[in-house]
Design a protein around this motif. Structure first.
Motif, short mmCIF file in Angstrom:
data_model
loop_
_atom_site.label_atom_id
_atom_site.label_comp_id
_atom_site.label_asym_id
_atom_site.label_seq_id
_atom_site.Cartn_x
_atom_site.Cartn_y
_atom_site.Cartn_z
N GLU A 5 16.78 -12.02 -16.26
CA GLU A 5 15.42 -12.55 -16.36
C GLU A 5 14.63 -12.34 -15.07
O GLU A 5 13.50 -11.86 -15.08
N GLN A 6 15.23 -12.74 -13.94
CA GLN A 6 14.50 -12.62 -12.68
C GLN A 6 14.32 -11.16 -12.28
O GLN A 6 13.26 -10.79 -11.75
N LEU A 7 15.32 -10.34 -12.52
CA LEU A 7 15.17 -8.92 -12.19
C LEU A 7 14.03 -8.30 -12.98
O LEU A 7 13.26 -7.49 -12.46
N ILE A 8 13.90 -8.69 -14.23
CA ILE A 8 12.81 -8.17 -15.06
C ILE A 8 11.46 -8.61 -14.49
O ILE A 8 10.50 -7.84 -14.46
N GLN A 9 11.39 -9.84 -14.03
CA GLN A 9 10.14 -10.32 -13.42
C GLN A 9 9.82 -9.51 -12.17
O GLN A 9 8.66 -9.16 -11.93
N ASP A 10 10.84 -9.20 -11.37
CA ASP A 10 10.61 -8.41 -10.16
C ASP A 10 10.18 -6.99 -10.52
O ASP A 10 9.30 -6.40 -9.86
N LEU A 11 10.77 -6.42 -11.56
CA LEU A 11 10.38 -5.09 -12.01
C LEU A 11 8.93 -5.08 -12.49
O LEU A 11 8.16 -4.17 -12.19
N ALA A 12 8.57 -6.12 -13.22
CA ALA A 12 7.18 -6.22 -13.70
C ALA A 12 6.21 -6.34 -12.54
O ALA A 12 5.12 -5.75 -12.55
N LEU A 13 6.61 -7.07 -11.50
CA LEU A 13 5.76 -7.20 -10.32
C LEU A 13 5.57 -5.84 -9.65
O LEU A 13 4.45 -5.48 -9.27
N LEU A 14 6.64 -5.08 -9.52
CA LEU A 14 6.52 -3.74 -8.93
C LEU A 14 5.57 -2.88 -9.75
O LEU A 14 4.76 -2.12 -9.20
N HIS A 15 5.67 -2.98 -11.07
CA HIS A 15 4.79 -2.21 -11.94
C HIS A 15 3.33 -2.58 -11.71
O HIS A 15 2.46 -1.70 -11.61
N THR A 16 3.05 -3.87 -11.59
CA THR A 16 1.66 -4.30 -11.39
C THR A 16 1.13 -3.86 -10.03
O THR A 16 -0.08 -3.72 -9.85
N ASN B 237 0.82 -1.21 0.00
CA ASN B 237 0.00 0.00 0.00
C ASN B 237 0.86 1.26 0.00
O ASN B 237 0.57 2.23 -0.71
N ALA B 238 1.94 1.24 0.77
CA ALA B 238 2.79 2.43 0.87
C ALA B 238 3.51 2.75 -0.43
O ALA B 238 3.76 3.93 -0.74
N HIS B 239 3.88 1.73 -1.20
CA HIS B 239 4.65 1.94 -2.42
C HIS B 239 3.77 2.29 -3.63
O HIS B 239 4.29 2.77 -4.64
N ARG B 240 2.48 2.05 -3.53
CA ARG B 240 1.61 2.30 -4.68
C ARG B 240 1.61 3.79 -5.03
O ARG B 240 1.41 4.65 -4.18
N GLY B 241 1.87 4.09 -6.30
CA GLY B 241 1.90 5.47 -6.75
C GLY B 241 3.21 6.19 -6.50
O GLY B 241 3.36 7.35 -6.89
N ARG B 242 4.17 5.51 -5.90
CA ARG B 242 5.47 6.12 -5.62
C ARG B 242 6.39 5.98 -6.84
O ARG B 242 6.23 5.08 -7.65
#
Length: 437
Positions: A41-52, A19-24
Motif C-alpha cells: 500500500e505505502q509503496l504504491i502511494q510513493d510510486l503515485a507521488l513520483l508519477h505526479t 526538478n532534476a527527476h522530472r521527465g526522467r
C-alpha cells in the motif's frame, strides 16, 4: 510565536531533486516479499507521488514468495536447479495464476482515488502487456528447464510510447515467445534488461537488503561496478542480494547511469534515496557523483555558501564574489551531486618557488571522510607540476591538522615579500610551512 515545521525544511532541500527527476525514466523493481509483508500500500502511494512529480515509471513486480505459497498449498514440490525452479506445466499454471492476480491487485490499488486516500485526485493510467520477449533456458547440466526462461529482448520502443502518453508501465516476471508460449522469468533480469533497453536514468531494486556493507558493517553509499562485482563471490548463490547486485553491475556497464539497492523494510527508502543528498542505500554507478575537480565560474555561488559559515566564525578571511571570480583558477572543489562540499586554493607568487595553500574548507556535514586530505594532496601535485618547492598556510584554528599533514611552524620571514607585507597582525594567524619532495 515562531512555529517550526521540519517538513518545510525537508521540502526546500528536496526541491532540486524534484526538478532534476522530472521527465526522467526510472525502472523500479519491487520484490514479491514487499507485497507479501503488507508493504504494498505505502509503496504504491510513493510510486503515485513520483508519477505526479513527472517521473516516467516502469514498475517490475516479483512473485517468488506468492508462487512458493501457491505451490505449497497445491502440494506441488518443484524441481530446483542452479537457483531456479523447473517450470513444468503444473508449476507454470501456478506462476501464471499468481502473476495475473498480483497484476490485477496492483492495477486496482493504482486506480484508488477516494477522498480518504493519498491517491485522491491522482489519475493513473496503468498499462501492461506483451512487452518482454523471452526464450527458454533449455537444457542445462542435463536438466530441462521447460518453461523457465530468460529475457530475449524488451520492446523498448513500445514502452517509450506508453511513457510518452503519461502511462505507468507495469511488468510482471513473465515473458512471451514468438511461438505464443509464456515463460517464467527472473524479475531482477526483467528490470535490468528493461532499464538497459530504455536507457533509463535509474534502476531501483527494492529487496530485503538495504545495500552493501564494508568489513566493519558500515553501509557503502557508492561503488563502481568494478568495486561492487568482487562482492558477488561472498554472496550466497541463490540469494536475492546476489541477483540484485549482478543486475545492478550489468545495468551500469550497459549505460544505466545510476542503480540503487534499497530495502523495502525501510518505509522511507524510496523517497529518502531520491530526494536527499546522501540517500539511504547503495548506489552503483560508472560516474562518481562526488568528484574533486578544478573550480569553474559556475561554482562561485556554491563557494560563497560553503565559506560563509567559516568566515562568520573567524576561521577564514572573508572573500567577496569578485575576489573568488578573479581567483577561480586557483581553486579546486569537491562536488557532491551538484553541491560544492569542499574547496582549497593554491595562490602562487611571481618569481617565487613558494606558494600559499589557502581556503581549505569542508562542509560540516561531510567532515571525517579524508576530503581535506584529498584537497591538499591535489594542490600539492599541482604545485609540484609548477615547480613549487614549498607551501605555506596561515591559520587561526587548524594548526594541529596541518602539522599532522607534514607542515611545520614557520616565521614571517620565510614568506614571500608580498605576503609578508600584507600579513594581518590583528588575526595573528600561525604560519606553517611544508617542503615538497
Amino acid at each position: 510565536m515562531d512555529t517550526r515545521f521540519p517538513f518545510v525544511d525537508w521540502f526546500r532541500n528536496a526541491s532540486p531533486y524534484i526538478n532534476a527527476h522530472r521527465g526522467r525514466t526510472f525502472v523500479i523493481l519491487v520484490e514479491g516479499e514487499a507485497m507479501a509483508s503488507g508493504r504494498g500500500e505505502q509503496l504504491i502511494q510513493d510510486l503515485a507521488l513520483l508519477h505526479t512529480l513527472g517521473v516516467r515509471l516502469v514498475v517490475v513486480f516479483g512473485i517468488r514468495p506468492q508462487v512458493q505459497q501457491a505451490l505449497m498449498t497445491a502440494g506441488i514440490v518443484p524441481t530446483r536447479h542452479d537457483g531456479r525452479w523447473v517450470a513444468d506445466s503444473t508449476v507454470m499454471a501456478q506462476v501464471e495464476q499468481v502473476a495475473a492476480h498480483q497484476r490485477l491487485w496492483l492495477e486496482a490499488r493504482l486506480s484508488l482515488g477516494l477522498p480518504s486516500t493519498p491517491l485522491h485526485g491522482v489519475e493513473l493510467t496503468v498499462v501492461s502487456g506483451n512487452l518482454v520477449m523471452a526464450k527458454p533456458l533449455g537444457v542445462r547440466d542435463g536438466v530441462d528447464f521447460d518453461h523457465s526462461g530468460e529475457v530475449r529482448r524488451v520492446r523498448g520502443g513500445a514502452i517509450q510510447g506508453l511513457l510518452d502518453k503519461g502511462s505507468l508501465v507495469l511488468l510482471s516476471p513473465l515473458g512471451f515467445s514468438s511461438t505464443g508460449e509464456v515463460f517464467d522469468l527472473d524479475a531482477s533480469e526483467v528490470a535490468q534488461q528493461t532499464a538497459v533497453a530504455l536507457n533509463a536514468d535509474k534502476l531501483i531494486l527494492l529487496g530485503e537488503s538495504e545495500g552493501l556493507r564494508d568489513e566493519t558493517g558500515a553501509l557503502l553509499r557508492q561503488l563502481t561496478p568494478a568495486e561492487a562485482e568482487p562482492r558477488l563471490e561472498y554472496a550466497e548463490a541463490d540469494s536475492e542480494l546476489r541477483r540484485h547486485l549482478q543486475a545492478a553491475c550489468n545495468a551500469s556497464r550497459q549505460g544505466v547511469v545510476r542503480t540503487h539497492l534499497l530495502s523495502w523494510h525501510n518505509h522511507d527508502a524510496l523517497l529518502g534515496e531520491l530526494f536527499t543528498r546522501d540517500g539511504v542505500g547503495t548506489m552503483i554507478t560508472q560516474h562518481r557523483y562526488e568528484q574533486l575537480r578544478p573550480a569553474e565560474l559556475s561554482d562561485v555561488a556554491g563557494l560563497l555558501e560553503l565559506l560563509e559559515p567559516l568566515e562568520r566564525r573567524g576561521m577564514l578571511v572573508a572573500r567577496s564574489r569578485e575576489r573568488l571570480e578573479h581567483e577561480i583558477d586557483d581553486y579546486v572543489v569537491i562536488e557532491r551531486d551538484g553541491m560544492v562540499i569542499g574547496c582549497a586554493a593554491l595562490h602562487e607568487f611571481p618569481q617565487s618557488d613558494i606558494a600559499e595553500l589557502a581556503c581549505v574548507a569542508v562542509h560540516s556535514s561531510y567532515r571525517g571522510g579524508e576530503r581535506g586530505e584529498r584537497l591538499v594532496e591535489a594542490l600539492e601535485r599541482r604545485a609540484c607540476k609548477h615547480s613549487i618547492s614549498s607551501l605555506f598556510v596561515l591559520t587561526t584554528h587548524t594548526a594541529h591538522w596541518f602539522v599532522e599533514h607534514g607542515f611545520r611552524p614557520a616565521t614571517l620571514e620565510e614568506l614571500p615579500p608580498l605576503k609578508r607585507d600584507t600579513y594581518n597582525q590583528a588575526r595573528k594567524s600561525k604560519v606553517l610551512l611544508k617542503e615538497l619532495g
